[in-house]
Design a protein around this motif. Structure first.
Motif, PDB file in Angstrom:
ATOM      1  N   MET A  29      -5.052   6.527   6.907  1.00 63.13           N
ATOM      2  CA  MET A  29      -4.187   7.527   6.305  1.00 63.13           C
ATOM      3  C   MET A  29      -4.999   8.791   6.071  1.00 63.13           C
ATOM      4  SD  MET A  29      -2.394   7.504   2.592  1.00 63.13           S
ATOM      5  CE  MET A  29      -1.303   6.242   3.092  1.00 63.13           C
ATOM      6  N   ASN A  30      -4.429   9.902   6.422  1.00 62.24           N
ATOM      7  CA  ASN A  30      -5.099  11.176   6.205  1.00 62.24           C
ATOM      8  C   ASN A  30      -4.827  11.671   4.801  1.00 62.24           C
ATOM      9  OD1 ASN A  30      -6.141  11.307   8.773  1.00 62.24           O
ATOM     10  ND2 ASN A  30      -4.345  12.344   9.592  1.00 62.24           N
ATOM     11  N   CYS A  31      -5.872  12.201   4.196  1.00 58.02           N
ATOM     12  CA  CYS A  31      -5.735  12.769   2.865  1.00 58.02           C
ATOM     13  C   CYS A  31      -5.114  14.153   2.999  1.00 58.02           C
ATOM     14  CB  CYS A  31      -7.115  12.867   2.217  1.00 58.02           C
ATOM     15  SG  CYS A  31      -7.065  13.576   0.586  1.00 58.02           S
ATOM     16  N   PRO A  32      -4.230  14.513   2.099  1.00 60.70           N
ATOM     17  CA  PRO A  32      -3.655  15.856   2.145  1.00 60.70           C
ATOM     18  C   PRO A  32      -4.754  16.917   2.087  1.00 60.70           C
ATOM     19  CG  PRO A  32      -2.574  14.499   0.486  1.00 60.70           C
ATOM     20  CD  PRO A  32      -3.750  13.732   0.987  1.00 60.70           C
ATOM     21  N   ASP A  33      -4.569  17.992   2.858  1.00 61.39           N
ATOM     22  CA  ASP A  33      -5.581  19.051   2.880  1.00 61.39           C
ATOM     23  C   ASP A  33      -5.629  19.824   1.575  1.00 61.39           C
ATOM     24  OD1 ASP A  33      -6.508  18.489   5.407  1.00 61.39           O
ATOM     25  OD2 ASP A  33      -5.032  19.791   6.378  1.00 61.39           O
ATOM     26  N   SER A  34      -4.462  20.117   1.024  1.00 62.05           N
ATOM     27  CA  SER A  34      -4.455  20.816  -0.253  1.00 62.05           C
ATOM     28  C   SER A  34      -4.847  19.813  -1.322  1.00 62.05           C
ATOM     29  CB  SER A  34      -3.070  21.388  -0.549  1.00 62.05           C
ATOM     30  OG  SER A  34      -2.138  20.342  -0.624  1.00 62.05           O
ATOM     31  N   LEU A  35      -5.595  20.274  -2.293  1.00 55.24           N
ATOM     32  CA  LEU A  35      -6.128  19.341  -3.276  1.00 55.24           C
ATOM     33  C   LEU A  35      -5.630  19.582  -4.695  1.00 55.24           C
ATOM     34  CD1 LEU A  35      -9.835  18.864  -2.140  1.00 55.24           C
ATOM     35  CD2 LEU A  35      -7.969  17.238  -1.973  1.00 55.24           C
ATOM     36  N   PRO A  36      -4.314  19.688  -4.934  1.00 57.11           N
ATOM     37  CA  PRO A  36      -3.914  19.621  -6.335  1.00 57.11           C
ATOM     38  C   PRO A  36      -4.114  18.168  -6.748  1.00 57.11           C
ATOM     39  CG  PRO A  36      -1.971  19.764  -4.953  1.00 57.11           C
ATOM     40  CD  PRO A  36      -3.176  19.844  -4.058  1.00 57.11           C
ATOM     41  N   LEU A  37      -4.957  17.941  -7.723  1.00 64.08           N
ATOM     42  CA  LEU A  37      -5.299  16.580  -8.107  1.00 64.08           C
ATOM     43  C   LEU A  37      -4.450  16.112  -9.277  1.00 64.08           C
ATOM     44  CD1 LEU A  37      -9.188  16.798  -7.844  1.00 64.08           C
ATOM     45  CD2 LEU A  37      -7.567  15.933  -6.145  1.00 64.08           C
ATOM     46  N   THR A  38      -4.073  14.850  -9.220  1.00 70.21           N
ATOM     47  CA  THR A  38      -3.300  14.228 -10.288  1.00 70.21           C
ATOM     48  C   THR A  38      -4.132  13.107 -10.884  1.00 70.21           C
ATOM     49  OG1 THR A  38      -1.235  14.698  -9.118  1.00 70.21           O
ATOM     50  CG2 THR A  38      -1.154  13.003 -10.827  1.00 70.21           C
ATOM     51  N   PRO A  39      -4.214  13.038 -12.215  1.00 66.46           N
ATOM     52  CA  PRO A  39      -4.908  11.896 -12.815  1.00 66.46           C
ATOM     53  C   PRO A  39      -4.048  10.643 -12.676  1.00 66.46           C
ATOM     54  CG  PRO A  39      -3.993  13.293 -14.530  1.00 66.46           C
ATOM     55  CD  PRO A  39      -3.733  13.988 -13.215  1.00 66.46           C
ATOM     56  N   ALA A  40      -4.690   9.537 -12.385  1.00 67.05           N
ATOM     57  CA  ALA A  40      -4.006   8.248 -12.298  1.00 67.05           C
ATOM     58  C   ALA A  40      -4.901   7.201 -12.942  1.00 67.05           C
ATOM     59  CB  ALA A  40      -3.714   7.885 -10.848  1.00 67.05           C
ATOM     60  N   PHE A  41      -4.261   6.196 -13.510  1.00 62.55           N
ATOM     61  CA  PHE A  41      -4.979   5.089 -14.136  1.00 62.55           C
ATOM     62  C   PHE A  41      -4.627   3.820 -13.386  1.00 62.55           C
ATOM     63  CE2 PHE A  41      -4.923   8.379 -17.223  1.00 62.55           C
ATOM     64  CZ  PHE A  41      -6.109   8.243 -17.930  1.00 62.55           C
ATOM     65  N   LEU A  42      -5.661   3.072 -13.007  1.00 69.48           N
ATOM     66  CA  LEU A  42      -5.504   1.862 -12.221  1.00 69.48           C
ATOM     67  C   LEU A  42      -6.019   0.666 -12.998  1.00 69.48           C
ATOM     68  CD1 LEU A  42      -7.081   3.190  -8.882  1.00 69.48           C
ATOM     69  CD2 LEU A  42      -4.709   3.437  -9.663  1.00 69.48           C
ATOM     70  N   SER A  43      -5.451  -0.483 -12.722  1.00 70.61           N
ATOM     71  CA  SER A  43      -5.958  -1.752 -13.224  1.00 70.61           C
ATOM     72  C   SER A  43      -6.575  -2.475 -12.038  1.00 70.61           C
ATOM     73  CB  SER A  43      -4.814  -2.573 -13.824  1.00 70.61           C
ATOM     74  OG  SER A  43      -5.286  -3.827 -14.266  1.00 70.61           O
ATOM     75  N   ILE A  44      -7.724  -3.107 -12.261  1.00 71.66           N
ATOM     76  CA  ILE A  44      -8.384  -3.869 -11.205  1.00 71.66           C
ATOM     77  C   ILE A  44      -8.730  -5.237 -11.762  1.00 71.66           C
ATOM     78  CG2 ILE A  44     -10.669  -2.915 -11.777  1.00 71.66           C
ATOM     79  CD1 ILE A  44     -11.295  -3.018  -8.731  1.00 71.66           C
ATOM     80  N   GLY A  45      -8.530  -6.256 -10.943  1.00 70.07           N
ATOM     81  CA  GLY A  45      -8.831  -7.607 -11.396  1.00 70.07           C
ATOM     82  C   GLY A  45      -9.088  -8.539 -10.230  1.00 70.07           C
ATOM     83  N   ALA A  46      -9.726  -9.676 -10.544  1.00 65.95           N
ATOM     84  CA  ALA A  46     -10.022 -10.706  -9.552  1.00 65.95           C
ATOM     85  C   ALA A  46     -10.181 -12.041 -10.272  1.00 65.95           C
ATOM     86  CB  ALA A  46     -11.307 -10.367  -8.801  1.00 65.95           C
ATOM     87  N   ASN A  47      -9.764 -13.126  -9.590  1.00 66.09           N
ATOM     88  CA  ASN A  47     -10.027 -14.455 -10.157  1.00 66.09           C
ATOM     89  C   ASN A  47     -10.346 -15.501  -9.096  1.00 66.09           C
ATOM     90  OD1 ASN A  47      -7.395 -15.037  -9.209  1.00 66.09           O
ATOM     91  ND2 ASN A  47      -6.950 -16.346 -10.961  1.00 66.09           N
ATOM     92  N   VAL A  48     -10.703 -15.066  -7.909  1.00 66.71           N
ATOM     93  CA  VAL A  48     -11.084 -15.971  -6.829  1.00 66.71           C
ATOM     94  C   VAL A  48     -12.452 -15.545  -6.304  1.00 66.71           C
ATOM     95  CG1 VAL A  48     -10.520 -16.720  -4.471  1.00 66.71           C
ATOM     96  CG2 VAL A  48      -8.710 -16.491  -6.166  1.00 66.71           C
TER      97      VAL A  48
END
Length: 181
Positions: free
Chosen positions: A1-20
């Motif tokens: 996937m190509n990243c958009p050339d214009s860079l208006p940035l939006t903050p995002a919060f992610l959850s990451i987890g693993a159990n295997v």
């Protein structure tokens, strides 16, 4: 996937987890992959927590954390990136909904955006019920406001009964050292 050339940035919060498998190594690989993805800038990382499984409880405990990023991707594009990272680590994916997984990446907040499509609901529809999401988010910003409820993540966390079913136990720094190597 190509990243958009214009860079208006939006903050995002992610959850990451693993159990295997090696949970910390799995998380480390995903964090490194996020860190080198064009259009994603990792801004903050919570502590790491050992957490009780939810919904389907007959599985190993998880290791969970939260990440704050700034991104040039739309919510849908960000979801595609996260799903690609999951697929890189686990070609077969989780065996069933809420089942065990090598890596799980979820968008919790994307700015203050509220949306619901067949593939993505923002903010995450069950985040307010999950200590394993809210406690790490509190590490980053306990005053972050949920755009629908108007409550902060700190207030949402305080509303959860943290009994054995919602156990969130901080890992010692020495336990998480392998993530960064």
């Amino acid at each position: 996937m190509n990243c958009p050339d214009s860079l208006p940035l939006t903050p995002a919060f992610l959850s990451i987890g693993a159990n295997v498998g090696n949970k910390l190594a799995n998380i480390g690989r995903a964090l490194r992959r996020l860190g080198v993805t064009e259009g994603i800038f990792v801004e903050a990382l919570s502590k790491f927590y050992k957490t009780a499984p939810q919904n389907y409880t007959d599985q190993d405990w998880f290791v969970n954390a939260a990440i704050k990023i700034n991104t040039a991707y739309s919510p849908e594009q960000l979801l595609e990136v996260l799903q690609a990272i999951e697929k890189e680590q686990d070609r077969d994916g989780k065996p069933f909904r809420f089942g065990p997984r090598k890596i799980d990446l979820d968008i919790i907040f994307y700015g203050q955006k509220v949306m619901s499509t067949a593939t993505l609901v923002l903010p995450h529809p069950r985040m307010h019920e999950r200590a394993f999401v809210l406690k790490p988010l509190c590490d980053i910003d306990k005053n972050l406001v949920h755009p629908v409820s108007g409550l902060t993540v700190g207030e949402l966390f305080e509303q959860i009964k943290t009994d054995e079913s919602q156990a969130v136990i901080a890992l010692a720094k020495e336990e998480t050292r392998e993530i960064f190597y």
